[in-house]
Design a protein around this motif. Sequence first.
Motif, PDB file in Angstrom:
ATOM      1  N   MET A   1     -66.163 -39.478 -70.661  1.00 29.28           N
ATOM      2  CA  MET A   1     -66.091 -39.383 -72.107  1.00 29.28           C
ATOM      3  C   MET A   1     -65.584 -37.997 -72.508  1.00 29.28           C
ATOM      4  SD  MET A   1     -69.024 -40.398 -74.793  1.00 29.28           S
ATOM      5  CE  MET A   1     -69.821 -38.967 -75.431  1.00 29.28           C
ATOM      6  N   ASP A   2     -64.636 -37.967 -73.431  1.00 32.42           N
ATOM      7  CA  ASP A   2     -64.069 -36.709 -73.885  1.00 32.42           C
ATOM      8  C   ASP A   2     -65.014 -36.012 -74.851  1.00 32.42           C
ATOM      9  OD1 ASP A   2     -61.747 -36.991 -72.468  1.00 32.42           O
ATOM     10  OD2 ASP A   2     -60.703 -38.031 -74.083  1.00 32.42           O
ATOM     11  N   LYS A   3     -65.081 -34.687 -74.728  1.00 30.15           N
ATOM     12  CA  LYS A   3     -65.857 -33.894 -75.683  1.00 30.15           C
ATOM     13  C   LYS A   3     -65.115 -33.839 -77.001  1.00 30.15           C
ATOM     14  CE  LYS A   3     -66.728 -29.799 -74.467  1.00 30.15           C
ATOM     15  NZ  LYS A   3     -67.042 -28.474 -73.997  1.00 30.15           N
ATOM     16  N   LYS A   4     -65.867 -33.798 -78.084  1.00 28.79           N
ATOM     17  CA  LYS A   4     -65.281 -33.613 -79.398  1.00 28.79           C
ATOM     18  C   LYS A   4     -64.821 -32.174 -79.530  1.00 28.79           C
ATOM     19  CE  LYS A   4     -68.178 -34.861 -82.749  1.00 28.79           C
ATOM     20  NZ  LYS A   4     -68.794 -35.343 -83.991  1.00 28.79           N
ATOM     21  N   ARG A   5     -63.624 -31.986 -80.077  1.00 28.33           N
ATOM     22  CA  ARG A   5     -63.080 -30.650 -80.253  1.00 28.33           C
ATOM     23  C   ARG A   5     -62.867 -30.360 -81.731  1.00 28.33           C
ATOM     24  NH1 ARG A   5     -59.696 -28.642 -76.108  1.00 28.33           N
ATOM     25  NH2 ARG A   5     -59.897 -26.781 -77.373  1.00 28.33           N
ATOM     26  N   LEU A   6     -63.045 -29.123 -82.109  1.00 26.97           N
ATOM     27  CA  LEU A   6     -62.832 -28.683 -83.485  1.00 26.97           C
ATOM     28  C   LEU A   6     -61.381 -28.245 -83.636  1.00 26.97           C
ATOM     29  CD1 LEU A   6     -64.205 -28.133 -86.200  1.00 26.97           C
ATOM     30  CD2 LEU A   6     -64.781 -25.862 -85.357  1.00 26.97           C
ATOM     31  N   TYR A   7     -60.737 -28.707 -84.711  1.00 26.08           N
ATOM     32  CA  TYR A   7     -59.333 -28.398 -84.955  1.00 26.08           C
ATOM     33  C   TYR A   7     -59.047 -28.445 -86.447  1.00 26.08           C
ATOM     34  CZ  TYR A   7     -59.429 -33.480 -85.110  1.00 26.08           C
ATOM     35  OH  TYR A   7     -59.763 -34.774 -85.388  1.00 26.08           O
ATOM     36  N   ARG A   8     -57.841 -27.967 -86.826  1.00 27.14           N
ATOM     37  CA  ARG A   8     -57.359 -28.084 -88.202  1.00 27.14           C
ATOM     38  C   ARG A   8     -56.559 -29.374 -88.307  1.00 27.14           C
ATOM     39  NH1 ARG A   8     -53.438 -24.064 -89.292  1.00 27.14           N
ATOM     40  NH2 ARG A   8     -53.255 -23.699 -87.089  1.00 27.14           N
ATOM     41  N   THR A   9     -56.735 -30.110 -89.398  1.00 25.20           N
ATOM     42  CA  THR A   9     -55.982 -31.345 -89.580  1.00 25.20           C
ATOM     43  C   THR A   9     -54.561 -31.032 -90.034  1.00 25.20           C
ATOM     44  OG1 THR A   9     -56.820 -31.562 -91.832  1.00 25.20           O
ATOM     45  CG2 THR A   9     -57.969 -32.780 -90.116  1.00 25.20           C
ATOM     46  N   GLU A  10     -53.714 -32.035 -89.864  1.00 26.95           N
ATOM     47  CA  GLU A  10     -52.317 -31.918 -90.271  1.00 26.95           C
ATOM     48  C   GLU A  10     -51.948 -33.140 -91.095  1.00 26.95           C
ATOM     49  OE1 GLU A  10     -50.089 -29.841 -86.695  1.00 26.95           O
ATOM     50  OE2 GLU A  10     -51.182 -31.608 -86.035  1.00 26.95           O
ATOM     51  N   GLY A  11     -50.872 -33.060 -91.816  1.00 25.00           N
ATOM     52  CA  GLY A  11     -50.376 -34.209 -92.562  1.00 25.00           C
ATOM     53  C   GLY A  11     -51.125 -34.446 -93.858  1.00 25.00           C
ATOM     54  N   GLY A  12     -51.435 -35.726 -94.141  1.00 21.81           N
ATOM     55  CA  GLY A  12     -52.030 -36.120 -95.404  1.00 21.81           C
ATOM     56  C   GLY A  12     -53.450 -35.637 -95.636  1.00 21.81           C
ATOM     57  N   MET A  59     -58.699 -21.483 -85.504  1.00 18.11           N
ATOM     58  CA  MET A  59     -58.771 -22.896 -85.121  1.00 18.11           C
ATOM     59  C   MET A  59     -57.383 -23.446 -84.778  1.00 18.11           C
ATOM     60  SD  MET A  59     -61.549 -24.314 -87.906  1.00 18.11           S
ATOM     61  CE  MET A  59     -61.127 -26.008 -87.694  1.00 18.11           C
ATOM     62  N   PRO A  60     -57.274 -24.180 -83.663  1.00 17.43           N
ATOM     63  CA  PRO A  60     -55.975 -24.767 -83.317  1.00 17.43           C
ATOM     64  C   PRO A  60     -55.683 -25.994 -84.176  1.00 17.43           C
ATOM     65  CG  PRO A  60     -57.629 -25.447 -81.732  1.00 17.43           C
ATOM     66  CD  PRO A  60     -58.299 -24.456 -82.663  1.00 17.43           C
ATOM     67  N   LYS A  61     -54.398 -26.382 -84.250  1.00 16.44           N
ATOM     68  CA  LYS A  61     -54.007 -27.589 -84.962  1.00 16.44           C
ATOM     69  C   LYS A  61     -54.389 -28.812 -84.120  1.00 16.44           C
ATOM     70  CE  LYS A  61     -49.791 -26.325 -85.180  1.00 16.44           C
ATOM     71  NZ  LYS A  61     -48.365 -26.251 -85.352  1.00 16.44           N
ATOM     72  N   LYS A  62     -54.540 -29.956 -84.774  1.00 15.69           N
ATOM     73  CA  LYS A  62     -54.911 -31.191 -84.092  1.00 15.69           C
ATOM     74  C   LYS A  62     -53.899 -31.538 -83.006  1.00 15.69           C
ATOM     75  CE  LYS A  62     -56.286 -35.951 -84.909  1.00 15.69           C
ATOM     76  NZ  LYS A  62     -56.584 -36.969 -85.925  1.00 15.69           N
ATOM     77  N   SER A  63     -52.610 -31.344 -83.279  1.00 11.79           N
ATOM     78  CA  SER A  63     -51.580 -31.678 -82.301  1.00 11.79           C
ATOM     79  C   SER A  63     -51.644 -30.774 -81.061  1.00 11.79           C
ATOM     80  CB  SER A  63     -50.200 -31.594 -82.944  1.00 11.79           C
ATOM     81  OG  SER A  63     -49.944 -30.298 -83.426  1.00 11.79           O
ATOM     82  N   ASP A  64     -52.212 -29.575 -81.198  1.00 14.85           N
ATOM     83  CA  ASP A  64     -52.378 -28.693 -80.045  1.00 14.85           C
ATOM     84  C   ASP A  64     -53.573 -29.115 -79.193  1.00 14.85           C
ATOM     85  OD1 ASP A  64     -50.236 -27.193 -80.921  1.00 14.85           O
ATOM     86  OD2 ASP A  64     -51.482 -25.697 -81.929  1.00 14.85           O
ATOM     87  N   VAL A  65     -54.612 -29.649 -79.829  1.00 22.11           N
ATOM     88  CA  VAL A  65     -55.828 -30.064 -79.129  1.00 22.11           C
ATOM     89  C   VAL A  65     -55.638 -31.434 -78.490  1.00 22.11           C
ATOM     90  CG1 VAL A  65     -58.264 -30.638 -79.413  1.00 22.11           C
ATOM     91  CG2 VAL A  65     -57.322 -28.675 -80.595  1.00 22.11           C
ATOM     92  N   TYR A  66     -55.047 -32.364 -79.251  1.00 21.59           N
ATOM     93  CA  TYR A  66     -54.821 -33.730 -78.788  1.00 21.59           C
ATOM     94  C   TYR A  66     -53.325 -34.045 -78.859  1.00 21.59           C
ATOM     95  CZ  TYR A  66     -59.856 -34.245 -79.485  1.00 21.59           C
ATOM     96  OH  TYR A  66     -61.209 -34.087 -79.437  1.00 21.59           O
ATOM     97  N   PRO A  67     -52.543 -33.613 -77.878  1.00 21.14           N
ATOM     98  CA  PRO A  67     -51.108 -33.894 -77.922  1.00 21.14           C
ATOM     99  C   PRO A  67     -50.850 -35.404 -77.864  1.00 21.14           C
ATOM    100  CG  PRO A  67     -51.674 -32.442 -76.079  1.00 21.14           C
ATOM    101  CD  PRO A  67     -52.936 -32.873 -76.731  1.00 21.14           C
ATOM    102  N   GLY A  68     -49.890 -35.834 -78.638  1.00 21.07           N
ATOM    103  CA  GLY A  68     -49.550 -37.256 -78.650  1.00 21.07           C
ATOM    104  C   GLY A  68     -50.305 -38.070 -79.678  1.00 21.07           C
ATOM    105  N   CYS A  69     -51.217 -37.449 -80.433  1.00 20.99           N
ATOM    106  CA  CYS A  69     -51.958 -38.184 -81.475  1.00 20.99           C
ATOM    107  C   CYS A  69     -51.238 -38.107 -82.786  1.00 20.99           C
ATOM    108  CB  CYS A  69     -53.358 -37.617 -81.646  1.00 20.99           C
ATOM    109  SG  CYS A  69     -54.467 -38.078 -80.336  1.00 20.99           S
TER     110      CYS A  69
END
Length: 69
Positions: A1-12, A59-69
């Motif tokens: 199971m993946d750990k939850k990571r804190l990130y900044r959201t992008e987009g809408g 805080m990193p961007k969501k795309s940096d934490v979860y590439p491909g999302c």
Amino acid sequence: MDKKRLYRTEGGCKMICGVCGGLAEYFDIDPTLVRVAWVIAAFLGSVGFWAYLICAIIMPKKSDVYPGC
């Protein structure tokens, strides 16, 4: 199971830098509640402003934490 990571959201979900949206996703709450709390904190001694600024830088961007999302 993946750990939850804190990130900044992008987009809408992003209004300024995505910090409140990312915190809301992390804690699974409504982003509006986080934004209102942050505004209140900003008016109480400007702690909220500085905390937001630091989070926006660190805080990193969501795309940096979860590439491909």
